[in-house]
Design an enzyme around this catalytic site. Structure first.
Site, PDB file in Angstrom:
ATOM      1  N   ASN A   9       0.875  -1.178   0.000  1.00 49.30           N
ATOM      2  CA  ASN A   9       0.000   0.000   0.000  1.00 49.30           C
ATOM      3  C   ASN A   9       0.908   1.222   0.000  1.00 49.30           C
ATOM      4  O   ASN A   9       1.509   1.541   1.026  1.00 49.30           O
ATOM      5  CB  ASN A   9      -0.899  -0.037   1.244  1.00 49.30           C
ATOM      6  CG  ASN A   9      -1.751   1.218   1.378  1.00 49.30           C
ATOM      7  OD1 ASN A   9      -1.793   2.051   0.480  1.00 49.30           O
ATOM      8  ND2 ASN A   9      -2.426   1.354   2.517  1.00 49.30           N
ATOM      9  N   TRP A  10       1.007   1.859  -1.149  1.00 50.63           N
ATOM     10  CA  TRP A  10       1.924   2.994  -1.270  1.00 50.63           C
ATOM     11  C   TRP A  10       1.409   4.232  -0.543  1.00 50.63           C
ATOM     12  O   TRP A  10       2.154   5.189  -0.366  1.00 50.63           O
ATOM     13  CB  TRP A  10       2.161   3.341  -2.737  1.00 50.63           C
ATOM     14  CG  TRP A  10       2.914   2.303  -3.517  1.00 50.63           C
ATOM     15  CD1 TRP A  10       3.372   1.089  -3.073  1.00 50.63           C
ATOM     16  CD2 TRP A  10       3.316   2.398  -4.900  1.00 50.63           C
ATOM     17  NE1 TRP A  10       4.026   0.427  -4.089  1.00 50.63           N
ATOM     18  CE2 TRP A  10       4.006   1.212  -5.225  1.00 50.63           C
ATOM     19  CE3 TRP A  10       3.152   3.371  -5.896  1.00 50.63           C
ATOM     20  CZ2 TRP A  10       4.542   0.977  -6.500  1.00 50.63           C
ATOM     21  CZ3 TRP A  10       3.672   3.130  -7.162  1.00 50.63           C
ATOM     22  CH2 TRP A  10       4.368   1.940  -7.453  1.00 50.63           C
ATOM     23  N   LYS A  11       0.133   4.237  -0.180  1.00 51.08           N
ATOM     24  CA  LYS A  11      -0.496   5.421   0.436  1.00 51.08           C
ATOM     25  C   LYS A  11      -0.246   6.646  -0.442  1.00 51.08           C
ATOM     26  O   LYS A  11      -0.192   6.510  -1.669  1.00 51.08           O
ATOM     27  CB  LYS A  11       0.012   5.588   1.875  1.00 51.08           C
ATOM     28  CG  LYS A  11      -0.144   4.291   2.681  1.00 51.08           C
ATOM     29  CD  LYS A  11       0.043   4.440   4.154  1.00 51.08           C
ATOM     30  CE  LYS A  11      -0.148   3.090   4.831  1.00 51.08           C
ATOM     31  NZ  LYS A  11       0.003   3.144   6.282  1.00 51.08           N
ATOM     32  N   HIS A  96      -9.306   1.066   4.926  1.00 49.29           N
ATOM     33  CA  HIS A  96      -8.042   1.268   5.642  1.00 49.29           C
ATOM     34  C   HIS A  96      -8.292   2.182   6.840  1.00 49.29           C
ATOM     35  O   HIS A  96      -9.117   3.102   6.764  1.00 49.29           O
ATOM     36  CB  HIS A  96      -6.996   1.884   4.705  1.00 49.29           C
ATOM     37  CG  HIS A  96      -5.626   1.833   5.287  1.00 49.29           C
ATOM     38  ND1 HIS A  96      -5.200   2.748   6.215  1.00 49.29           N
ATOM     39  CD2 HIS A  96      -4.615   0.950   5.127  1.00 49.29           C
ATOM     40  CE1 HIS A  96      -3.961   2.425   6.592  1.00 49.29           C
ATOM     41  NE2 HIS A  96      -3.585   1.343   5.941  1.00 49.29           N
ATOM     42  N   GLU A  98      -6.727   4.574   7.945  1.00 52.78           N
ATOM     43  CA  GLU A  98      -6.539   6.009   7.655  1.00 52.78           C
ATOM     44  C   GLU A  98      -7.779   6.587   6.984  1.00 52.78           C
ATOM     45  O   GLU A  98      -8.135   7.748   7.208  1.00 52.78           O
ATOM     46  CB  GLU A  98      -5.272   6.194   6.790  1.00 52.78           C
ATOM     47  CG  GLU A  98      -4.018   5.951   7.620  1.00 52.78           C
ATOM     48  CD  GLU A  98      -2.845   5.344   6.861  1.00 52.78           C
ATOM     49  OE1 GLU A  98      -2.815   5.408   5.618  1.00 52.78           O
ATOM     50  OE2 GLU A  98      -1.940   4.797   7.530  1.00 52.78           O
ATOM     51  N   GLU A 168      -5.146  -5.028  10.412  1.00 52.83           N
ATOM     52  CA  GLU A 168      -4.098  -4.043  10.670  1.00 52.83           C
ATOM     53  C   GLU A 168      -4.379  -3.340  11.996  1.00 52.83           C
ATOM     54  O   GLU A 168      -5.209  -2.428  12.050  1.00 52.83           O
ATOM     55  CB  GLU A 168      -4.077  -2.992   9.553  1.00 52.83           C
ATOM     56  CG  GLU A 168      -3.811  -3.553   8.179  1.00 52.83           C
ATOM     57  CD  GLU A 168      -3.242  -2.489   7.241  1.00 52.83           C
ATOM     58  OE1 GLU A 168      -2.111  -2.668   6.795  1.00 52.83           O
ATOM     59  OE2 GLU A 168      -3.907  -1.471   6.995  1.00 52.83           O
ATOM     60  N   GLY A 174       2.817   2.103  10.862  1.00 50.15           N
ATOM     61  CA  GLY A 174       3.796   3.181  10.743  1.00 50.15           C
ATOM     62  C   GLY A 174       4.486   3.537  12.053  1.00 50.15           C
ATOM     63  O   GLY A 174       5.126   4.570  12.155  1.00 50.15           O
ATOM     64  N   SER A 214       3.774  -2.251  10.340  1.00 50.76           N
ATOM     65  CA  SER A 214       5.224  -2.333  10.566  1.00 50.76           C
ATOM     66  C   SER A 214       5.815  -3.689  10.193  1.00 50.76           C
ATOM     67  O   SER A 214       6.722  -4.178  10.867  1.00 50.76           O
ATOM     68  CB  SER A 214       5.561  -1.954  12.012  1.00 50.76           C
ATOM     69  OG  SER A 214       5.161  -0.615  12.263  1.00 50.76           O
ATOM     70  N   GLY A 235       3.004  -1.143   4.217  1.00 46.06           N
ATOM     71  CA  GLY A 235       3.054   0.296   3.935  1.00 46.06           C
ATOM     72  C   GLY A 235       4.464   0.732   3.611  1.00 46.06           C
ATOM     73  O   GLY A 235       4.962   0.563   2.500  1.00 46.06           O
ATOM     74  N   GLY A 236       5.148   1.288   4.596  1.00 43.58           N
ATOM     75  CA  GLY A 236       6.482   1.863   4.413  1.00 43.58           C
ATOM     76  C   GLY A 236       7.451   0.972   3.643  1.00 43.58           C
ATOM     77  O   GLY A 236       8.160   1.430   2.740  1.00 43.58           O
TER      78      GLY A 236
HETATM   79  P1  13P Z   1       3.251   0.258   7.669  1.00 48.83           P
HETATM   80  O1  13P Z   1       3.748  -1.025   7.025  1.00 48.83           O
HETATM   81  O2  13P Z   1       3.994   1.469   7.187  1.00 48.83           O
HETATM   82  O3  13P Z   1       3.165   0.150   9.143  1.00 48.83           O
HETATM   83  O4  13P Z   1       1.746   0.460   7.138  1.00 48.83           O
HETATM   84  C1  13P Z   1       0.873  -0.604   7.188  1.00 48.83           C
HETATM   85  C2  13P Z   1      -0.343  -0.223   6.443  1.00 48.83           C
HETATM   86  O5  13P Z   1      -1.098   0.642   6.863  1.00 48.83           O
HETATM   87  C3  13P Z   1      -0.612  -0.911   5.173  1.00 48.83           C
HETATM   88  O6  13P Z   1      -1.891  -0.647   4.709  1.00 48.83           O
END
Ligand code: 13P
Length: 251
Positions: A9-11, A96, A98, A168, A174, A214, A235-236
């Site tokens: 997920n590149w966000k 998600h 967010e 999640e 994050g 993470s 994510g990251g």
């Molecule tokens: P991180 O891997 O950066 O913690 O993010 C997870 C995430 O929200 C994937 O959708």
């Protein structure tokens, strides 16, 4: 049987040029070294059609990170499920944390999005998970249960079979703080049991349940080794081909 999946997920990261570069790099690496799981990348809307063009479909699935809860019309700034599908992609991340917390997406709204995604032949990667206070109050089981019930349990068993779930925990997103393999297994098993109670064991056994929060190359193996963890939503660590491939290689 269910698929193992590593989804990125590149966000809201990477401009078009950077995104295409990353997708191409990843495609080249996976072409040379075939993955042992399904790989998906979730890019911003503006990348979708070009990324879908440059990656090999059998190597990498492409996903949007959201879609509208309406079919079409005067909804400035929104992107519908049918528009997403028309870019040539097959997945959409929905719910998600967010989106839930910053954009007020309720289970009621998500239910509409799920239906529109499915009607347009997109596979929803449906995210669930509790915040820290809920975990500390030991409410995480009831929180994820109600997210699943309210967002997805209106579906028939056949249609539910098309859903990918992503657990999640918000406190792990994050933050560098990962759920332990035991914590992940415990709640993933609970999620599968919840699905089994509604749709039966066969549907539950065929549902991929991903872990997100993470996840990185150094912890992916121990997380994915759990019986009910079928991969990750990353994510990251999905923003660098080397890290993402490190996680993919955990399978
Ligand atoms: P991180 O891997 O950066 O913690 O993010 C997870 C995430 O929200 C994937 O959708």
């Amino acid at each position: 049987m269910r698929q193992n999946i590593v989804a990125g997920n590149w966000k809201m990261n990477k401009n078009l040029e950077e995104g295409l570069e990353l997708a191409k790099e990843l495609n080249d690496i996976l072409k040379a070294n075939k993955p042992n799981c399904k790989v998906v990348i979730g890019t911003p809307f503006i990348h979708l059609s070009k990324v879908a063009e440059i990656v090999d479909k059998e190597l990498i699935g492409v996903s949007a990170q959201n879609c509208a809860d309406k079919v079409s019309g005067a909804y400035t700034g929104e992107v519908s499920a049918s528009m997403v599908k028309s870019t040539g992609v097959d997945y959409v991340i929905l719910g998600h944390s967010e989106r839930r917390s910053y954009y007020g997406e309720t289970n009621e709204i998500l239910k509409e999005k799920v239906d529109l995604a499915l009607a347009n032949d997109l596979t929803p990667i449906f995210c669930i998970g509790e915040v820290l206070e809920e975990r500390e109050a030991e409410k995480h089981f009831e929180v994820v249960k109600s997210q699943i019930e309210e967002g997805l349990f209106h579906l028939s068993a056949e249609t539910f079979g098309k859903i990918v779930l992503a657990y999640e925990p918000v406190w792990a997103i994050g933050t560098g703080k990962t759920a332990s393999p035991e914590q992940a297994q415990e709640i993933h098993a609970f999620i599968r049991k919840t699905v089994a109670e509604k749709y039966g064991k066969e549907v539950a056994d065929n549902t991929s349940i991903l872990y997100g929060g993470s996840c990185k190359p150094s912890n992916a193996k121990e997380l994915f080794a759990n019986a009910d963890v079928d991969g990750g939503l990353i994510g990251g660590a999905a923003l660098k081909a080397e890290d993402f491939v490190g996680i993919i290689s955990a399978f």
